[in-house]
Structures are given as C-alpha cells and as structure tokens.
Design an enzyme around this catalytic site. Structure first.
Site, PDB file in Angstrom:
ATOM      1  N   CYS A  37       0.822  -1.203   0.000  1.00 46.93           N
ATOM      2  CA  CYS A  37       0.000   0.000   0.000  1.00 46.93           C
ATOM      3  C   CYS A  37       0.862   1.261   0.000  1.00 46.93           C
ATOM      4  CB  CYS A  37      -0.913   0.023   1.206  1.00 46.93           C
ATOM      5  SG  CYS A  37      -1.943  -1.428   1.353  1.00 46.93           S
ATOM      6  N   CYS A 106      -2.574   9.088   5.749  1.00 41.74           N
ATOM      7  CA  CYS A 106      -1.322   9.067   6.526  1.00 41.74           C
ATOM      8  C   CYS A 106      -1.604   9.346   7.998  1.00 41.74           C
ATOM      9  CB  CYS A 106      -0.339  10.101   5.997  1.00 41.74           C
ATOM     10  SG  CYS A 106       0.178   9.803   4.290  1.00 41.74           S
TER      11      CYS A 106
END
Lengths: 128, 403
Positions: A37, A106
């Site tokens: 990912c 994030c």
C-alpha cells in the site's frame, strides 16, 4: 505535490527516529500498514512505572506526509497516559500538518499506530 | 558552478540545441512562405528548406527522402502508421501484435483499433525487458496484418531485436512498424538494411523542437497507408496540413547534427552513464531494471529497495528525473513497463529513470551520485522495512495489515 512547511520540517528533521529493544522494560510496539500500500509505520512507546509515556520512537516507510505524521505523533504522546494517547485523533494530526485530502490516510495510519502500540502494551501487561 | 536542479530526464524531452534554434528563426520571420505555394519565390524558398530537412532526416536513418512524411510528432506517426496500415490492409486480416512495454501512443492506438473490431495480442517480455522471438513467432496468425515493436524503450532503454522481428514479418508478409522516438541519434539505424516498413520519429527527443516528427514509409517493397488526416493532400496525400517550415527545419538541423556528432556523443554519454551506474551500484540493495547490454547508452533505470517512491523523489528534488514505482502507492502511478518485467514480487522499492544527454557533465553525475547515496541512506535509516531486512526477516513472510 506541494507540502506544508510543517510536513517539510518533520520530513527534513524527523523527531525521535529509531528503535527501542523489543524486550526492554515498558516498551510496546505497533506496526501498521503494508508495503504494497506504500506505507508502513512502526511506533514504539516506552511506558514508565507511573503509567506515563516516557519516550517514543518511530520508523516509517512511506511518503513525506506519512513520515511527518509519525514524527509528530512521537512528540505528542510523550508525557501522556495511554488513555490520553488513545484520545489523539487523526483529524488533529491532519490539521496540525495541513495535510491535503489525498494524504489524510497518513494521519489515519498514525492514529492506528498509536492504537496498535497501546494494544501491544496492554497485551504484554495482561499476560504478566 | 553547478546549476540546480540538474536535468537527468533527456528521455522526457531535450533542450533545443542552440544551433538548431538559430537555424529555425529565419523561417519564422522573413522567410515565412508556405511550402505549398507554387506560384512565387516565398513558397519555393520554404519548399527548398523543407526538402533539405527531409534529406537530413532520411540521411540519419539510411532512408530515401521520398520515404519521409512530416507529422506533428511520434504520437501522430504511431497513429498514422498503425491505423493507416491496419485500415489499408484490412482485407488481409484484422489481427495486430504489439508488446506490453510499448509507449502509450502505440498501445492506445491498438486499443482503439480493437474498439473498431480488430483483435490484438500484447506480448509479454522477458525479465530483461526484451521480446522473446519464440513467443513473438507463436503470436502470429494467418490474419495478422500489422506488428508494432519499439526500437529503444522509453523507460528502461532496452533495444528490441527489431532486425530479427522484421525478418519474421517480412517472411510472412506482415507490415512491421517500429517506434524509434527514443532511438534516433542514440543507436545506429540503417533502414537500407533493416527489414522495417514504417518507423516513427520525434524531433524533441533529439535536440529539436517539440511539435514535429516524421514517419518513414518504405517504398521498396511499397507500403501503403490510409490517411488519417484529410485536407489539402500534403505529403503525397498521407498527411494533409500546412507544413510548419520552422519546425521542420529544426528537426532537419537536429538530425543533421545527430548524424555528424553521434559517434563522439554516444561515447561520452555512455562513459557518464557508466560513471552513474558505478556510483549507484556502490549503494546497497539497488538493481538495474532492463538488460544492460542491449541498451541505449543514455539510459539507466534503477530500483532502490525498502524506500517509498514519493519520499525518494522529495529527497532528490535537486535532480530532475522520472519515477515509476513498480508497486502502487497513494500518489505515484505504478509503471506498467516495470510490472511487465515481473518485478511485482518486490513489494517495497521505488524506481528512478535517469536519462543523460548532450549537456550532461561529469560534475553533475558526481553530484547526483552523492545526493542519492546520502538520501537513500537517510530514508533507509527511517525505514522499518530496511530494519527488518537487515535483521534477516523475509518481508514476504510477514502478515501485513493491508489498509
């Protein structure tokens, strides 16, 4: 991709990079994400006998925003109890670093890293 | 004194050589005639310039000037060649063969023909990026009408065995197109000897201006195309549209300079590329993508293990390079070319294409190597994957929490 000054600052000068020994007293590790990912975060907490997080370390494979999010989290968790650390929300991280929408994941990953590290600590200490 | 950022992306485009610019200017100002104007000196002057440029382009690749058709660039040349031949020879068959690592200008053109009812085979390449001739032979069918294989790959720089592929096509009466956008002036091309029917060229990859290109169309044996652009019947009816004299003069001058200076330039660029390769090879856990032997001198494509692509690009912004991560990350498109090499088993790496050129210096290469060494080291110090790899943990054996 343009980055905020805060992301650039954490990326250029990441705080608390490194690792504690896994078996050190009070150390807990959370590793989240996947190489496929594009990001993997490892967050380690060192919890004192008084239950406060004395110190934190991180290593992150990922983009500048992922590095900045995890660097920021190591600063924020210090001095907090585990419950206080769990109260840190991804939205606060995203806001502090002015992350654009495509980089919100994030901050989510950084929040997950805190949860994983706290869960690791609790699991180790239940067993004892 | 180094000027930053350092340009190491010559396969994206090249600066126009100052000598080329100088040759172009008069054709924008006092010598502005339309090369198609047959009735006065303005037109004759422009036409003579266009024909001289045609000779220069033909000379670089061993063609007859009458075999060169002006286009707007290699994308148009690819479209005209593949669609033009597929349409003209549609009664012979409607099966096309190309390769998965071709440029999008070829792949998307073939896709478009599939929408029109043609069928297509997209060949895999070997791990080194080269076409396997047995695989190629096996893909041909009685109704195969057109084959398109590039000469130099834009991402990994490998040189496909077009002489062998062309011989097979010639034997079977199949039209063979070659995209040579990245090859002109970079490798020797002699169309007198090569069994190639159609070849695409671009000016701006060879120190000429953007917006002009050419298509080689073989005369003996004669290859026919159905025009894709209709109008005034320019370029023997194959490509209508007023010729951009200044652009064409620029391409001609660029190709003339390439022919004159190619031998020296390639030796110099190769030495610089090898200097870069030596510097990067000294960094741990790096590997070159694509065959090193069958490769254009100006290209190096390297994967850096355990580093994420976007953070690497951010770290090395003082050098202008192209990135193509082989794995999917949030913001970088995965490179279909690297995927075709079968590198997806390597989960965590990022790849950079370095392409050198006429104005690259040894000082720039040394700077780039030093920058890479420092930044790759820094990012690996930050990377939990690097830490695990150093501890001997197989990353493939880890249960990752995909998100």
């Amino acid at each position: 991709m343009t980055y905020s000054d805060k992301v650039l600052d954490h990326y250029e000068n990441p705080r608390n990079v490194g690792s504690f020994a896994q078996d050190e007293e009070g150390v807990a590790t959370g590793m989240v994400g996947a190489p496929a990912c594009g990001d993997v975060m490892k967050l380690q907490l060192k919890v004192g006998r008084d239950g406060l997080i004395e110190d934190a370390r991180f290593k992150t494979y990922g983009c500048g925003s992922a590095i900045a999010s995890s660097s920021l989290v190591t600063e924020w968790v210090k001095g907090k109890t585990l419950d206080e650390a769990l109260a840190i929300k991804n939205s606060q991280i995203a806001e502090e670093l002015a992350l654009p929408p495509v980089k919100i994941h994030c901050s989510v990953l950084a929040e997950d890293a805190i949860r994983a590290a706290v869960a690791d600590y609790r699991k180790k200490h239940e067993e004892q | 004194m180094l000027k930053l950022p350092i340009y190491l992306d010559y396969s994206a485009t090249t600066p126009v050589d100052p000598r080329v610019t100088a040759a172009m200017i008069p054709w924008l100002t006092e010598r502005f005639g339309n090369p198609a104007s047959r009735s006065h000196a303005f037109g004759w002057d422009a036409e003579a310039a266009v024909e001289e440029a045609r000779e220069n382009v033909a000379a670089l690749v061993g063609a007859d000037p009458r075999e060169i058709i002006w286009t707007s660039g290699a994308t148009e040349s690819d479209n005209l060649a593949i669609k033009g031949a597929a349409h003209f020879y549609r009664d012979k068959g409607r099966h096309l063969v190309t390769v998965k690592t071709e440029h999008k200008a070829v792949l998307d053109t073939v896709r478009e023909l599939e929408r029109e009812g043609y069928t297509a085979t997209y060949l895999d390449v070997r791990e080194n990026g080269l076409v396997d001739l047995d695989v190629f032979r096996a893909a041909l069918r009685p109704d195969t009408s057109v084959v398109s294989v590039m000469l130099v790959n834009n991402e990994i720089g490998v040189i496909q065995p077009i002489e062998e592929i062309g011989a097979i096509c010639r034997d079977k009466g199949i039209v063979f197109h070659v995209d040579a956008a990245q090859a002109a002036g970079k490798v020797d091309i002699d169309l007198k000897k090569l069994p190639v029917d159609l070849m695409s060229f671009s000016a701006h990859k060879t120190y000429g201006p953007k917006g002009v290109g050419a298509l080689y169309v073989r005369r003996k044996p004669r290859i026919r195309l159905q025009a894709q652009m209709h109008g005034g019947g320019h370029e023997r009816g194959l490509r209508s549209g007023t010729l951009p004299t200044h652009q064409i003069v620029g391409m001609g001058e660029a190709f003339r300079l390439a022919r004159e200076e190619m031998a020296d330039e390639l030796a110099r660029v190769r030495a610089l590329r090898d200097r870069l390769l030596a510097g990067i090879s000294a960094i741990e856990a790096t590997y070159v993508n694509g065959d090193l032997e069958h490769r254009a001198a100006h290209n190096l494509n390297v994967s850096f293990a355990y580093i994420e692509g976007e953070s690497l690009m951010m770290a090395i912004k003082d050098i202008a390079v192209s990135s193509g991560s082989a794995c999917t990350s949030a913001s970088l498109e995965p490179s279909y070319v690297l995927r075709a090499l079968g590198r997806e088993d390597e989960l965590a790496h990022s790849s950079i294409r370095f392409t050198l050129g006429r104005f690259t210096t040894a000082e720039e290469i040394d700077y780039a190597v030093e920058l890479l060494r420092a930044k790759v080291g820094k990012l690996r110090d930050l990377s939990p994957l690097w830490e695990m790899a150093q501890a001997g943990i197989d990353l493939d054996s880890v249960q990752w929490a995909a998100h």
